[in-house]
Write a protein that holds these residues in place. Structure first.
Motif, PDB file in Angstrom:
ATOM      1  N   THR A  75     -71.261 -26.315 -21.653  1.00  0.00           N
ATOM      2  CA  THR A  75     -72.506 -26.416 -20.888  1.00  0.00           C
ATOM      3  C   THR A  75     -73.052 -25.041 -20.525  1.00  0.00           C
ATOM      4  O   THR A  75     -74.235 -24.772 -20.689  1.00  0.00           O
ATOM      5  N   ASP A  98     -72.477 -22.262 -21.947  1.00  0.00           N
ATOM      6  CA  ASP A  98     -72.857 -21.529 -23.154  1.00  0.00           C
ATOM      7  C   ASP A  98     -74.190 -22.003 -23.727  1.00  0.00           C
ATOM      8  O   ASP A  98     -74.785 -21.327 -24.546  1.00  0.00           O
ATOM      9  N   SER A  99     -74.604 -23.178 -23.326  1.00  0.00           N
ATOM     10  CA  SER A  99     -75.817 -23.742 -23.932  1.00  0.00           C
ATOM     11  C   SER A  99     -77.067 -23.128 -23.318  1.00  0.00           C
ATOM     12  O   SER A  99     -77.026 -22.551 -22.225  1.00  0.00           O
ATOM     13  N   SER A 100     -78.170 -23.290 -24.046  1.00  0.00           N
ATOM     14  CA  SER A 100     -79.438 -22.757 -23.555  1.00  0.00           C
ATOM     15  C   SER A 100     -79.814 -23.385 -22.212  1.00  0.00           C
ATOM     16  O   SER A 100     -80.203 -22.679 -21.280  1.00  0.00           O
ATOM     17  N   GLY A 135     -77.838 -25.103 -20.089  1.00  0.00           N
ATOM     18  CA  GLY A 135     -76.830 -24.808 -19.070  1.00  0.00           C
ATOM     19  C   GLY A 135     -77.008 -23.407 -18.512  1.00  0.00           C
ATOM     20  O   GLY A 135     -76.894 -23.183 -17.295  1.00  0.00           O
TER      21      GLY A 135
END
Lengths: 221, 258, 636
Positions: A7, A9-11, A13
């Motif tokens: 999460t 690492d995500s855009s 998140g």
């Protein structure tokens, strides 16, 4: 804990972290301003407020560490996202026209970095009193004098005012924007949410600037 | 009328490109922008110069093929319009017109104004569907859908996958595209069983493709030929975050780009 | 040429059900041992590729567009028919069947049409399950509207973009399979030839449109869903890339081409504005639900439409066809518009246009209602013409839209080449001489989702499961033919552009073989087209090279095929000495109404390639009408 890594690492998140930490710092800034405005109540008011804060002891440290963590996360994730954004467009347009993006939204990185620079100076100046022997010589809780002495120097006062307007600019986009990041965007409230940022930005900029302005105009001495 | 064109020319994916100037001497205001380019290309071919390559197909604003940035704006100056339906009456005699391809790491230029948008297909592969095999459906009217929900879903489904949102975004983000699909399916009862999984997997694939992040500047909405609302991005954020943080769904292992 | 339609025995309503039971099945474990090539990713191709992969076959899917989602099915606006009878207005499978046979002017195969009507109901179920956001009523149930050629409301729609929404459903199903690894997708890849090995379709030759690489692909069966050939007219409502090449290449490899002269001219398109015009834009037939078509009564009346008083207007469709009025079928409405313009009563700069007027509907129902129904169409019209249809009537004129002709297929959708199946607009089967509105989407999806999955299995169950290889002599020689042809196109170093040839061909086709045809004109076209083709090969200029993205080369190959195909289309029109549906021969009419000749022409004409420079051979498949009795079509 794979999900947490995935999460953050995500855009989306990553944006969440910037938004949430930003929100926490907005809370701090609002509290900070409320405290500062006690200066208009005279030396007694603001100094005893400062004393009260210092006497919180461990709680103060919790707040300080919390704030430090928030600021660090905010900065680290904002820079990380920004680097990814730059990498996503290796070749720039020869001609680029913006249709909607506000000036504030386009200068978030710059205003953010400028604020970081100012905060470091601000801490050195008012918290550690490392910038001038005159302030270092004042009593621990004599915040009032510290403020007045500092802002009687036009350079310090000017830098402060400019920085507070940068803060206002940063928040004018940031605050409205965090609603979107957190997933709140409803046609019924779109205009309201859109104006919260600019409103809060202007309010904070004016509120903070009122103190050096008052000192410069001799209303506080 | 006459126009001065400045067009991005690039031989192939590996080459470096540059802007090249051309005169467009006989432009009729009733022409579409692509018809103007057709005429320029006929002239170029006559002169023995390679015509300008650009993607186009239906020329009625629905296939999503056409893709060029005109004077810094994807699909040009008319709101809610694809290039193929942009008419020359929106330009003035003697104007300089800069024409560039979509620019994004995830959309490499193949030639001139033609880019590779297969990243969008891979985002759909990651979860932009409802898993229902042919022949297994119940009667269509067994599942009533409130008109408001169906209409709202349709607003999102109107996305033509052209990629203007990516081209306009200063971060080359594909948020509006992904959000439109996640919302189109997520707003319908049929889309609920896979709603969480879809959000997680599509966002994961979008990130893998090298698109940027959202700065909430809404340039995407401003240039979208179907005027898809950024409200869907908020919806996607909500779906993604709630799925990631509060549900058991972890999404599938991602497929790498081949 | 073997033209056995293989229509199952038994009563018409039971044929498909019985046939499904009679056909052989492939055991689930064996399905993945079969490789199937699907060319095209529109409603028929996309639906077929997805469904075959769901069943377990190993599918290779090709499209020339950059993404399968952009196939031209996407542009269909108005809707899709289905015999759901949700409105309780008297619809039924039999009525849809009846309307379609009659609408096709008795030139389609009854058994196929009945099956189409049967599965139409499953299509809607399937699409809704996939998440197609059809229009709904406040109660949450599906909404319907009326379309031309029918007196019931059976058309399902998604705003003005039904085609895109249905295609996205198929595309999503397809991408799901691509993600699962069961379909290998080749986008920006154009089929340039069919490989026939030992009398069976064994594979295809493909050009990678980005790298220029020519590759061969082998399969146990080839399914072509490559659309129609309307672009032989240059100006049409088709996408610029739509072409005849795939089906024409198959024809040259032995597949029969049926009824090429059955082309549909759509009555409501935006008129041509200049010679730079690159395509024509359709205004959905659904507009005729509320719009009234008229032309001035006086010849050469140049007054603005609002200044022409009611009594001086000729609402010619309502006058001539009182029971269907503005909802007369497409061929009839188109011809009536042409008649008015030929009579000197056309409107607009060119005089080739009539009005489609919403004033009465706006007055009756309010602007809001009309905007909700057609807002995006009105907006599109405004964008293109800079005229506001809420205030001014639209100007419309017929344009080439759809082609009913196509490769001949039997009941199983298999061409006369074993292993070559043809779906959607690319085949000839279901629409006869005229297609009813909202039936193309229905046929494409019926073929792809519900018919080919059964009939292909039946074929595959009867052939070897051994792995296929693309290295036989047939593959080598077909590939070499393709390379030689590309070399010839690039090597001709002439002076004229590909488009200039295409425009010239289009003009010949439109004038001599368009809405009205006659012997003299067709004969002239048959003389002019070979001359133009000759010049093309001598004098065409194709720049760029073969090993790179080269849009001129792509166009050149397609136009070269149109230049051959146009001749067959005209020959078919010349030999069909009757008028039926979209094929109107001026010699055969009854005061402007098409006059069929059932005694001599109740058949599908199927053309067989005889070799370079030789005239093709005309075969026939007799059509029988047991359920819908042959009668003069009347919409009066």
């Amino acid at each position: 804990m794979g999900w947490l890594r995935q999460t953050t690492d995500s855009s989306i998140g990553g944006k969440l972290i910037v938004a949430v930490t930003g929100l926490a710092m907005v809370g701090f800034v609002v509290a900070h301003l409320s405290g500062n405005l006690l200066v208009f109540g005279g030396p007694q008011a603001v100094n005893s407020y400062a004393e009260g804060l210092r006497k919180l002891g461990a709680l103060l440290w919790v707040a300080r560490i919390g704030l430090l963590v928030m600021a660090t996360l905010h900065i680290v994730f904002a820079i990380k996202l920004n680097l990814a954004n730059r990498a996503a467009r290796p070749q720039a347009y020869a001609v680029k026209t913006y249709r909607r993006a506000s000036f504030a939204s386009r200068s978030m990185l710059l205003t953010g970095l400028a604020l970081l620079g100012y905060i470091l100076f601000h801490l050195a100046h008012f918290t550690f009193r490392a910038t001038s022997p005159e302030l270092a010589a004042l009593g621990e809780y004599d915040v009032y004098q510290m403020i007045v002495l500092s802002f009687q120097q036009p350079l310090i006062a000017g830098l402060y005012i400019v920085s507070m307007f940068l803060l206002g600019l940063h928040l004018s986009h940031g605050v409205s924007s965090l609603f979107q990041t957190l997933g709140f965007n409803h046609p019924k409230y779109r205009n309201l949410v859109g104006s919260i940022g600019p409103f809060l930005g202007v309010l904070l900029a004016l509120g903070f600037s009122s103190i050096p302005a008052a000192v410069l105009f001799g209303l506080l001495k | 009328m006459k126009l001065k064109l400045h067009v991005w020319r690039q031989k192939d994916r590996q080459s470096t490109g540059r802007m090249v100037a051309y005169d467009a001497p006989n432009v009729n205001p009733e022409m579409s922008f692509l018809e103007m380019l057709d005429v320029v290309n006929e002239d170029l071919t006559g002169k023995g110069e390679d015509p300008i390559a650009f993607d186009h197909d239906c020329r009625e604003g629905i296939c999503g093929s056409c893709s060029m940035v005109i004077n810094g704006v994807p699909h040009g100056p008319s709101k809610g319009t694809t290039v193929c339906q942009l008419h020359m009456r929106h330009f003035t005699d003697g104007q300089d017109v800069h024409i560039e391809p979509w620019r994004a790491k995830a959309f490499p230029v193949l030639q001139d104004l033609v880019v590779d948008r297969s990243a969008f297909d891979r985002i759909i592969q990651a979860g932009g569907f409802i898993s229902v095999n042919s022949g297994s459906a119940q009667d269509a009217n067994n599942l009533p859908v409130a008109k408001a929900d169906a209409d709202h879903s349709m607003d999102a489904a109107a996305c033509i996958g052209c990629g203007a949102c990516v081209a306009a975004c200063k971060n080359s983000a594909a948020m509006l595209f992904a959000a439109a699909k996640i919302s189109h399916l997520g707003l319908l009862p049929q889309g609920q069983p896979e709603r969480r999984r879809r959000a997680i997997n599509m966002v994961k694939q979008m990130d893998l493709e090298g698109f940027g992040n959202c700065s909430n500047q809404y340039e995407c909405e401003a240039v979208c030929p179907k005027e898809i609302s950024v409200g869907f991005i908020a919806r996607m954020n909500r779906d993604y975050l709630s799925s990631s943080i509060f549900s058991k769904e972890t999404g599938s292992t991602s497929k790498s780009e081949d | 040429m073997n033209l056995d339609a293989k229509i199952p025995a038994g009563p018409i309503a039971d044929k498909w059900t019985n046939h499904k039971f009679d056909m052989k099945l492939v055991n689930p474990a064996n399905k993945r041992k079969y490789t199937v090539i699907v060319v095209g990713t529109g409603l028929a191709g996309g639906a077929a590729a997805a469904t075959l992969a769901e069943l377990g076959y190993n599918v290779l899917n090709f499209c020339f567009q950059d993404s399968p989602r952009r196939a031209h099915s996407i542009a269909a606006q108005g809707g899709i028919n289905a015999a759901k009878n949700y409105q309780g207005d008297g619809d039924s499978v039999h009525r849809l069947f009846y309307d379609t046979v009659k609408g096709g002017d008795f030139r389609s195969r009854e058994a196929n049409v009945h099956r189409l009507a049967e599965v139409s109901v499953n299509i809607i179920d399937q699409c809704v399950a996939q998440g197609v956001p059809f229009a709904r009523e406040y109660g949450g149930l599906l909404a319907n509207r009326s379309f031309g050629g029918a007196q019931v409301s059976r058309t399902f729609y998604a705003r003005g973009q039904t085609g895109q929404q249905l295609l996205l459903g198929a595309y999503q199903a397809l991408e799901r399979q691509v993600g699962a690894g069961t379909v290998k997708m080749f986008a920006r890849s154009e089929m340039l030839d069919l490989v026939v090995e030992n009398g069976r379709a064994a594979g295809i030759v493909v050009r990678d449109l980005v790298t220029g690489a020519i590759t061969t692909h082998a399969a146990h069966a080839v399914v072509m869903a490559t659309g129609g050939y309307g672009n032989v007219f240059y100006l049409s409502t088709n996408a610029k890339g739509s072409n005849v090449s795939a089906t024409f290449r198959a024809y040259k490899r032995g597949a029969g081409f049926a009824n090429p002269c059955f082309t549909q001219i759509h009555p409501t398109c935006i008129p041509v504005s200049g010679d730079y015009q690159s395509k024509l834009t359709l205004m959905s037939e659904s507009l005729r639900n509320d719009g009234r078509v008229w032309a001035p009564k006086k010849q050469g009346d140049k007054r603005p439409p609002r200044d022409i008083p009611e009594v001086e207007r000729d609402y010619y469709l309502e006058r001539k066809y009182p029971s269907y009025g503005n909802l007369a079928p497409r061929d009839i409405a188109s011809r009536a518009a042409k008649e008015a313009c030929d009579d000197g009563r056309g409107v607009g700069e060119s005089g080739r246009g009539v009005y489609l007027d919403f004033a009465a509907a706006i007055e009756r129902q309010g602007k809001d209602v009309i905007e909700q129904r057609y807002g995006n169409l009105f907006q599109m019209y405004d964008k293109i013409t800079a005229e506001n249809p809420y205030e001014m009537p639209m100007r419309i004129y017929p344009a080439v839209h759809y082609t009913m002709g196509g490769l001949w297929v039997d009941y199983n959708l298999q061409s006369n080449i074993p292993g070559l199946f043809v779906l959607g607009e690319a085949n000839f089967s279901d629409h006869g001489a005229n297609r009813l509105g909202a039936s193309a989407l229905m046929q494409g999806l019926a073929d792809g989702y519900f018919i080919i999955p059964y009939t292909l299995g039946n074929y595959l169950a009867g052939i070897s499961r051994d792995p296929v290889k693309a290295d036989g002599d047939a593959f080598k020689s077909t590939k070499s033919d393709v390379e030689v042809r590309i070399g010839k196109l690039l090597g001709s170093k002439g002076k004229r552009t590909v488009d200039s040839f295409h425009k010239e061909l289009g003009l010949i086709m439109w004038e001599k073989c368009g809405m009205a045809r006659n012997k003299a004109g067709l004969t002239e076209a048959l003389r002019k087209i070979p001359e133009l083709r000759e010049e093309f090969w001598q004098n065409v200029r194709v720049l760029g090279d073969k090993d790179n993205l080269n849009q001129s080369l792509e166009k050149a190959g397609r136009v070269a095929d149109f230049l051959e195909f146009g001749e067959i289309l005209c020959a078919d029109a010349l030999t069909r000495e009757e008028s039926c549906g979209g094929h109107f021969r001026e010699e055969y009419q009854d005061q402007g109404e098409a006059k069929r000749d059932d005694e001599h022409f109740a058949h599908a004409a199927v053309w067989e390639y005889q070799g370079e420079g030789k005239a093709p051979k005309r075969h026939t498949e007799a059509l029988t009408f047991d359920e819908v009795h042959l009668a003069t079509r009347s919409y009066k």
